[in-house]
Design a protein around this motif. Structure first.
Motif, PDB file in Angstrom:
ATOM      1  N   TYR A  48       0.822  -1.213   0.000  1.00 47.79           N
ATOM      2  CA  TYR A  48       0.000   0.000   0.000  1.00 47.79           C
ATOM      3  C   TYR A  48       0.855   1.261   0.000  1.00 47.79           C
ATOM      4  N   ALA A  49       2.105   1.161   0.450  1.00 51.67           N
ATOM      5  CA  ALA A  49       2.974   2.336   0.470  1.00 51.67           C
ATOM      6  C   ALA A  49       3.289   2.838  -0.940  1.00 51.67           C
ATOM      7  N   HIS A  50       2.923   2.053  -1.963  1.00 55.58           N
ATOM      8  CA  HIS A  50       3.143   2.486  -3.343  1.00 55.58           C
ATOM      9  C   HIS A  50       1.955   3.268  -3.896  1.00 55.58           C
ATOM     10  N   ILE A  51       0.826   3.247  -3.201  1.00 56.38           N
ATOM     11  CA  ILE A  51      -0.334   4.006  -3.675  1.00 56.38           C
ATOM     12  C   ILE A  51      -0.012   5.491  -3.827  1.00 56.38           C
ATOM     13  N   ALA A  63       1.880  18.620  11.203  1.00 54.81           N
ATOM     14  CA  ALA A  63       2.210  19.915  10.593  1.00 54.81           C
ATOM     15  C   ALA A  63       3.686  19.970  10.211  1.00 54.81           C
ATOM     16  N   LEU A  64       4.535  19.348  11.039  1.00 59.00           N
ATOM     17  CA  LEU A  64       5.963  19.296  10.721  1.00 59.00           C
ATOM     18  C   LEU A  64       6.199  18.488   9.454  1.00 59.00           C
ATOM     19  N   THR A  65       5.508  17.346   9.314  1.00 58.78           N
ATOM     20  CA  THR A  65       5.671  16.550   8.085  1.00 58.78           C
ATOM     21  C   THR A  65       5.231  17.361   6.870  1.00 58.78           C
ATOM     22  N   SER A  66       4.139  18.088   7.008  1.00 63.19           N
ATOM     23  CA  SER A  66       3.652  18.892   5.886  1.00 63.19           C
ATOM     24  C   SER A  66       4.654  19.961   5.479  1.00 63.19           C
ATOM     25  N   SER A  67       5.317  20.550   6.486  1.00 59.34           N
ATOM     26  CA  SER A  67       6.293  21.601   6.183  1.00 59.34           C
ATOM     27  C   SER A  67       7.531  21.070   5.481  1.00 59.34           C
ATOM     28  N   LYS A  68       7.769  19.766   5.563  1.00 62.77           N
ATOM     29  CA  LYS A  68       8.934  19.153   4.934  1.00 62.77           C
ATOM     30  C   LYS A  68       8.590  18.447   3.624  1.00 62.77           C
ATOM     31  N   MET A  69       7.408  18.739   3.094  1.00 64.97           N
ATOM     32  CA  MET A  69       6.983  18.112   1.841  1.00 64.97           C
ATOM     33  C   MET A  69       6.888  19.139   0.731  1.00 64.97           C
ATOM     34  N   ASP A  70       7.033  18.630  -0.489  1.00 68.56           N
ATOM     35  CA  ASP A  70       6.733  19.453  -1.644  1.00 68.56           C
ATOM     36  C   ASP A  70       5.228  19.727  -1.704  1.00 68.56           C
ATOM     37  N   ASP A  71       4.828  20.640  -2.581  1.00 70.31           N
ATOM     38  CA  ASP A  71       3.418  21.033  -2.642  1.00 70.31           C
ATOM     39  C   ASP A  71       2.495  19.875  -2.992  1.00 70.31           C
ATOM     40  N   ASP A  72       2.994  18.914  -3.757  1.00 73.37           N
ATOM     41  CA  ASP A  72       2.184  17.746  -4.097  1.00 73.37           C
ATOM     42  C   ASP A  72       2.614  16.513  -3.296  1.00 73.37           C
ATOM     43  N   GLY A  73       3.237  16.753  -2.124  1.00 71.21           N
ATOM     44  CA  GLY A  73       3.730  15.648  -1.310  1.00 71.21           C
ATOM     45  C   GLY A  73       2.613  14.832  -0.687  1.00 71.21           C
ATOM     46  N   VAL A  74       2.963  13.590  -0.286  1.00 74.06           N
ATOM     47  CA  VAL A  74       1.997  12.649   0.274  1.00 74.06           C
ATOM     48  C   VAL A  74       2.576  12.048   1.556  1.00 74.06           C
ATOM     49  N   LEU A  75       1.714  11.925   2.566  1.00 72.19           N
ATOM     50  CA  LEU A  75       2.073  11.229   3.807  1.00 72.19           C
ATOM     51  C   LEU A  75       1.366   9.884   3.842  1.00 72.19           C
ATOM     52  N   PHE A  76       2.117   8.843   4.178  1.00 71.18           N
ATOM     53  CA  PHE A  76       1.566   7.494   4.312  1.00 71.18           C
ATOM     54  C   PHE A  76       1.840   7.027   5.733  1.00 71.18           C
ATOM     55  N   ALA A  77       0.811   6.559   6.445  1.00 70.52           N
ATOM     56  CA  ALA A  77       0.986   6.102   7.828  1.00 70.52           C
ATOM     57  C   ALA A  77       0.345   4.738   8.009  1.00 70.52           C
ATOM     58  N   ASN A  78       1.088   3.813   8.595  1.00 71.66           N
ATOM     59  CA  ASN A  78       0.610   2.464   8.874  1.00 71.66           C
ATOM     60  C   ASN A  78       0.189   2.375  10.335  1.00 71.66           C
ATOM     61  N   VAL A  79      -1.106   2.125  10.584  1.00 69.74           N
ATOM     62  CA  VAL A  79      -1.583   1.966  11.950  1.00 69.74           C
ATOM     63  C   VAL A  79      -2.211   0.589  12.082  1.00 69.74           C
ATOM     64  N   ILE A  80      -2.334   0.098  13.302  1.00 65.65           N
ATOM     65  CA  ILE A  80      -2.948  -1.195  13.574  1.00 65.65           C
ATOM     66  C   ILE A  80      -4.176  -0.949  14.436  1.00 65.65           C
ATOM     67  N   ALA A  81      -5.341  -1.322  13.917  1.00 68.31           N
ATOM     68  CA  ALA A  81      -6.590  -1.051  14.619  1.00 68.31           C
ATOM     69  C   ALA A  81      -7.706  -1.837  13.955  1.00 68.31           C
ATOM     70  N   ALA A  82      -8.878  -1.809  14.582  1.00 64.18           N
ATOM     71  CA  ALA A  82     -10.087  -2.295  13.936  1.00 64.18           C
ATOM     72  C   ALA A  82     -10.657  -1.189  13.057  1.00 64.18           C
ATOM     73  N   ARG A  83     -11.421  -1.566  12.059  1.00 63.46           N
ATOM     74  CA  ARG A  83     -11.978  -0.562  11.152  1.00 63.46           C
ATOM     75  C   ARG A  83     -13.075   0.263  11.815  1.00 63.46           C
ATOM     76  N   SER A  84     -13.804  -0.347  12.754  1.00 62.80           N
ATOM     77  CA  SER A  84     -14.879   0.361  13.444  1.00 62.80           C
ATOM     78  C   SER A  84     -15.141  -0.324  14.773  1.00 62.80           C
ATOM     79  N   GLY A  85     -15.880   0.346  15.637  1.00 62.26           N
ATOM     80  CA  GLY A  85     -16.246  -0.238  16.915  1.00 62.26           C
ATOM     81  C   GLY A  85     -15.055  -0.377  17.842  1.00 62.26           C
TER      82      GLY A  85
END
Length: 506
Positions: A252-255, A357-379
């Motif tokens: 998914y990090a390639h999306i 906000a720090l990650t955003s400041s270190k990105m180009d204008d069309d930059g993308v942040l990808f974050a991997n979390v572990i959780a349930a989808r709901s509930g």
């Protein structure tokens, strides 16, 4: 205090190292010391002697030997009990460290009674001042010397040796006392031999060590090599003829490469076995990759056991905290991959609005942040994930979620945040067909969700001032964790504060 810090490291592989575990360690130690101080104060006038001080210290040596021999089996037993995860660490800490700490609490009032000072106040002040100095030495020594450079067994032997030396120093010069010290030394030596030779390392364990941050283990199993930190799988690679990702969420990090036209520089916060960085280097010859990993031992293991090139011209590895790196770097990035979260241990300072906000400041204008979390989808089990969606939405105009499993069990959920134009699922599928990014992401894109569709009214925005990450994670404790392989099949493992010591991914 040194033993208290070591206790946190000893219980982490079985119970995690959340705020609840550390709170349990501190609470049990303070309670046990208070009991020891009280009992010692009542008995000091009639029982204080050099013999009694030596006996207390020798009993401490015996408990250290017991900890070496029986600590791991007892932790395994307690980890399997149906105790709410928030309180699961209290019983084993009481059993393993409570009696020893009560005994050590007797020492101060006994020593004060035996002090040669002219007044009781001066005597007590001197003893407690020395005790505080010892606590300071133990704290800094365990934190900066023992844990970073010694295994848990070696650190336990150091503490046992200190107690043994103290007993020898205060014991009266008579044959019986010397014999007792000698017997205790033999018990400690026997425990050390059992610790080294009594529990053989499984044949499939390629490497294991106690790092300054966790218990690291590298395991080979059926053509797959996996890195575990405190019993939780972090990275994996194939050791047979198979290629590609073992853990499906890595694809998914390639999306983000479908969301931005020109990717020249990528930052991975969290290295592990470098599965993602290696693939980016192989697939994209124009991409420079920076990796920030907190633990130097993890980096060394990645170099040694996971085929990470040491001198690749487009790879830079930094062993430091990810937030500190972002503050100090002068580079800007097209993609930042945040993969430093675990199910039971999430560095809260990498989750907050200020950090985003720090990650955003270190990105180009069309930059993308990808974050991997572990959780349930709901509930139940979804609170941290939904809080992170809400937090990202305060910084980035567009947030997307990609669950990796159809179940509502705990799973890897991939969050993508962009600064540029929004993308629909159809647009992503079209970009997937038109662009050659080295992977077909058709199945992954079908998991597409817009951040606005995810309910977040009952969760907070995470900030540096208020980020109740442990509380949000706690509701998922003990739930089934579904790991999805690259081909979409799943393997289920019960991970969490009571982490498994091994897992497989199909």
């Amino acid at each position: 205090m040194g033993l208290e810090i070591l206790a946190g490291r000893i219980v982490a592989p079985a119970l995690g190292s959340s705020v609840y575990v550390w709170g349990s360690v501190i609470g049990v130690f303070l309670t046990a010391l208070s009991v020891g101080y009280y009992l010692g104060g009542k008995r000091a006038a009639t029982h204080a002697s050099r013999e009694s001080l030596s006996a207390i210290l020798l009993a401490g040596v015996g408990f250290t030997a017991l900890l070496i021999v029986a600590g791991e089996p007892l932790l395994g037993f307690f980890a399997g009990l149906p105790i709410p995860a928030r309180y699961a660490a209290i019983p084993p800490i009481i059993v393993l460290f409570g009696p020893m700490t009560v005994l050590l609490g007797l020492l101060s009032p006994f020593a004060a009674e035996l002090s040669q000072a002219q007044s009781s106040g001066e005597s007590a002040g001197r003893v407690f001042a020395l005790g505080t100095v010892g606590s300071i030495v133990g704290t800094f020594g365990a934190t900066f010397v023992l844990i970073p450079f010694l295994s848990v067994l070696q650190a336990e032997l150091v503490f046992g040796g200190i107690l043994l030396a103290g007993a020898f120093r205060v014991a009266p010069a008579e044959p019986r006392a010397v014999a007792q010290v000698g017997l205790a030394a033999c018990v400690l030596l026997a425990a050390a031999l059992v610790g080294v030779y009594g529990v053989p390392t499984p044949a499939n364990v390629v490497h294991e060590e106690s790092t300054r941050y966790s218990e690291l283990r590298v395991v080979d199993d059926d053509g797959v090599r996996t890195m575990f930190l405190d019993g939780v799988p972090q990275s994996a690679m194939y050791t047979d003829e198979r290629e590609g990702y073992v853990f499906g969420y890595s694809a998914y990090a390639h999306i983000p490469l479908l969301m931005t036209e020109d990717v020249d520089r990528v930052l991975f916060v969290g290295g592990g076995g470098f599965s993602g960085p290696k693939r980016f280097l192989e697939e994209y010859p124009n991409v420079t990759v920076d990796v920030v990993e907190l633990d130097p031992a993890v980096v060394d293991a990645a170099y040694t056991y996971f085929d990470v090139p040491r001198d690749h011209p487009r790879l830079s590895v930094h062993t430091m905290d990810g937030r500190r790196f972002l503050k100090e770097t002068t580079h800007t990035y097209d993609l930042i991959v945040l993969d430093a979260f675990r199910k039971d241990r999430v560095p809260f300072h990498l989750t907050t609005r200020e950090f985003m906000a720090l990650t955003s400041s270190k990105m180009d204008d069309d930059g993308v942040l990808f974050a991997n979390v572990i959780a349930a989808r709901s509930g139940q089990g979804s609170a941290f994930y939904r809080a992170e969606v809400k937090t990202l939405g305060r910084v980035y105009p567009h947030v997307y979620a990609f669950p990796t499993s159809n179940t509502n069990a705990l799973q890897n959920i991939e969050l993508v945040a962009t600064k540029g134009e929004p993308y629909t699922e159809a647009e992503l599928q079209r970009a997937n067909e038109e662009r050659d990014i080295g992977l077909d992401l058709t199945r992954q894109i079908r998991r597409y969700q817009r951040g606005e569709s995810i309910p977040t009214d009952d969760v907070p925005v995470l900030t540096d001032d208020h980020a109740p990450v442990d509380r949000l994670l706690d509701e998922g404790s003990g739930q089934r964790y579904v790991i999805t392989g690259y081909n979409g099949t799943t393997d289920r493992a019960r991970l969490g504060p009571r982490a498994v010591s091994a897992a497989s991914v199909v």
